[in-house]
Design an enzyme around this catalytic site. Sequence first.
Site, PDB file in Angstrom:
ATOM      1  N   ARG A 138       2.707  -0.762 -13.764  1.00 23.49           N
ATOM      2  CA  ARG A 138       3.133   0.610 -14.093  1.00 23.49           C
ATOM      3  C   ARG A 138       3.654   0.697 -15.519  1.00 23.49           C
ATOM      4  NH1 ARG A 138       3.207  -0.323  -8.752  1.00 23.49           N
ATOM      5  NH2 ARG A 138       3.126   1.383  -7.226  1.00 23.49           N
ATOM      6  N   GLN A 182       0.311   2.340  -3.061  1.00 22.45           N
ATOM      7  CA  GLN A 182      -0.814   2.514  -3.997  1.00 22.45           C
ATOM      8  C   GLN A 182      -1.438   3.895  -3.824  1.00 22.45           C
ATOM      9  OE1 GLN A 182      -3.453  -0.818  -3.462  1.00 22.45           O
ATOM     10  NE2 GLN A 182      -1.955  -2.276  -4.259  1.00 22.45           N
ATOM     11  N   ASP A 186       4.014  -7.924   1.353  1.00 28.71           N
ATOM     12  CA  ASP A 186       3.323  -9.076   0.746  1.00 28.71           C
ATOM     13  C   ASP A 186       3.959 -10.409   1.137  1.00 28.71           C
ATOM     14  OD1 ASP A 186       1.497  -7.433  -0.530  1.00 28.71           O
ATOM     15  OD2 ASP A 186       2.757  -7.190  -2.303  1.00 28.71           O
ATOM     16  N   ARG A 225      -5.187 -10.950   5.566  1.00 27.49           N
ATOM     17  CA  ARG A 225      -4.086 -11.931   5.556  1.00 27.49           C
ATOM     18  C   ARG A 225      -3.648 -12.342   6.959  1.00 27.49           C
ATOM     19  NH1 ARG A 225      -0.642  -9.853   0.353  1.00 27.49           N
ATOM     20  NH2 ARG A 225      -1.937 -10.994  -1.117  1.00 27.49           N
ATOM     21  N   ARG A 273      -1.537 -15.213  -2.512  1.00 23.54           N
ATOM     22  CA  ARG A 273      -0.368 -15.418  -1.649  1.00 23.54           C
ATOM     23  C   ARG A 273      -0.671 -16.366  -0.494  1.00 23.54           C
ATOM     24  NH1 ARG A 273       3.010 -12.143  -4.360  1.00 23.54           N
ATOM     25  NH2 ARG A 273       2.243 -10.065  -4.876  1.00 23.54           N
TER      26      ARG A 273
HETATM   27  C1  S3P Z   1       1.711  -2.330  -4.376  1.00 29.12           C
HETATM   28  C2  S3P Z   1       1.674  -1.800  -3.107  1.00 29.12           C
HETATM   29  C3  S3P Z   1       1.336  -2.584  -1.915  1.00 29.12           C
HETATM   30  C4  S3P Z   1       1.415  -4.085  -2.161  1.00 29.12           C
HETATM   31  C5  S3P Z   1       0.781  -4.474  -3.469  1.00 29.12           C
HETATM   32  C6  S3P Z   1       1.451  -3.758  -4.628  1.00 29.12           C
HETATM   33  C7  S3P Z   1       2.052  -1.450  -5.503  1.00 29.12           C
HETATM   34  O1  S3P Z   1       0.012  -2.267  -1.528  1.00 29.12           O
HETATM   35  O2  S3P Z   1       0.825  -4.812  -1.114  1.00 29.12           O
HETATM   36  O3  S3P Z   1       0.873  -5.865  -3.683  1.00 29.12           O
HETATM   37  O4  S3P Z   1       2.348  -1.962  -6.614  1.00 29.12           O
HETATM   38  O5  S3P Z   1       2.041  -0.223  -5.325  1.00 29.12           O
HETATM   39  P1  S3P Z   1      -0.345  -1.039  -0.554  1.00 29.12           P
HETATM   40  O6  S3P Z   1      -0.046   0.217  -1.240  1.00 29.12           O
HETATM   41  O7  S3P Z   1      -1.815  -1.175  -0.292  1.00 29.12           O
HETATM   42  O8  S3P Z   1       0.488  -1.271   0.662  1.00 29.12           O
END
Ligand code: S3P
Length: 455
Positions: free
Chosen positions: A34, A176, A328, A359, A408
């Site tokens: 970001r 995300q 994660d 996973r 991971r």
């Molecule tokens: C993340 C959101 C998570 C996470 C990823 C990073 C982010 O994914 O698993 O490692 O930076 O917004 P999801 O939005 O698919 O849950």
Amino acid sequence: MHENGAATRPVRAARSGGLSGRVRVPGDKSISHRAFLFGGLAAGTTRITGLLEGEDVIATGRAMRAMGAQIRKEGSAYIVEGVGNGCLLEPEAPLDFGNAGTGARLTMGLVGPYDFGATFVGDASLSRRPMGRVLDPLRLMGVQVVGRSGDRLPLSIHGPRASAPITYRVPMASAQVKSAVLLAGLNTPGITTVIEPVMTRDHTEKMLQGFGAELSVETDGEGARHIALVGQGALKAVPEFEVPGDPSSAAFPIVAALIVPGSDVTIENVLMNPTRAGLVETLIEMGASIEILDRRDSGGEAVADLRVRASELKAVDVPPERAPFMIDEYPVLAVAAAFAEGTTRMNGLDELRVKESDRLAAVAAGLAANGIRHEEGPDFLTVTGDPQGRGISGDYGGGLVTTHLDHRIAMSFLVLGMATGRPVTIDDARMIATSFPEFEAMMTGLGADLSTADR
Ligand code: S3P
């Protein structure tokens, strides 16, 4: 050979004496992505320190450069000159995100409303992951999608002349997806609203406010968060932006220190944002000795140093509501659970199936290869630990773990091998560089026994 074509790098972890020392994990991956995205978009100069220099984040930086941002390194800091909101340029070549789901999905949101074309490509893992969750709301805003593999990469998007603001209820717990819609809202007239029934990591909201976006968050009677963003406002650079240490990376030395007898490790400057602290909370419930020291503020986020000592752990039930706050960390929690007395049950894990690998299946296969009792359900995992018997110095281990291009999975099973009676080998350590390039050197520095294994 690797499914991506290059040679693999198998690594073996053997049982070591107690781990000890003080370490600093790299910058938070979510915040680093970001920082490049928002720094590259905002007008002015953002100086970023503590950025994660992992392959995933570098790919996002490259994409922002391809769309007009200027990014250079000065000492250990990154200096980003942003283009100004609404002023990204059409990329001349496909944007290659490698292994990075966050980079790909957030950038899709960011460029979606622009009246130009952008093509997204990635590695074999990223090309298997679902993109429809981001493309569906973008389509509602007027974005066209062209791809041959059913909303999977490679694909191209093209924005409309004028995108339409939407109110979008996120159907799965995904930061995300929330972020992609909000980023699309940045270059859309009017107010774009995301309704988030289950809270996920809140870095996008916090950072957008920090970069001057007009964004409000309200929680309704049912506990759903309504995040409203006013589109096409100015974004202003943050002159000094500091990235705190990644709790998802800290998870590996934390669990290693808990399960290797005699360990005493301090991890400095770890992000303690409550939407990221589920693993530490769970481990403390399991009886882990984790001291949270010197809690302080770092650029608007809570950070602390964590002193972790080897501990006798007991099994717990991890509630499904906690999943978004430690999503994660389940692979490495499963490793900790292998050394806990009793059966640990982890619930609400459906999202684990669509990460860098499936996973849930990858962890179950790795546990099976190393003689650890477990049960894999559609959306749960149980692990039955045996610390005094087969666990520490017993006959756990001896397995070869397939990592499926998943950093991971790679790090979690190397941590397992640090404590098991027999060594654990992973088929490929190269993906570790996507999020934690220093992992092997750092763990070896603490006393871990890692070595290149035979192919
Ligand atoms: C993340 C959101 C998570 C996470 C990823 C990073 C982010 O994914 O698993 O490692 O930076 O917004 P999801 O939005 O698919 O849950």
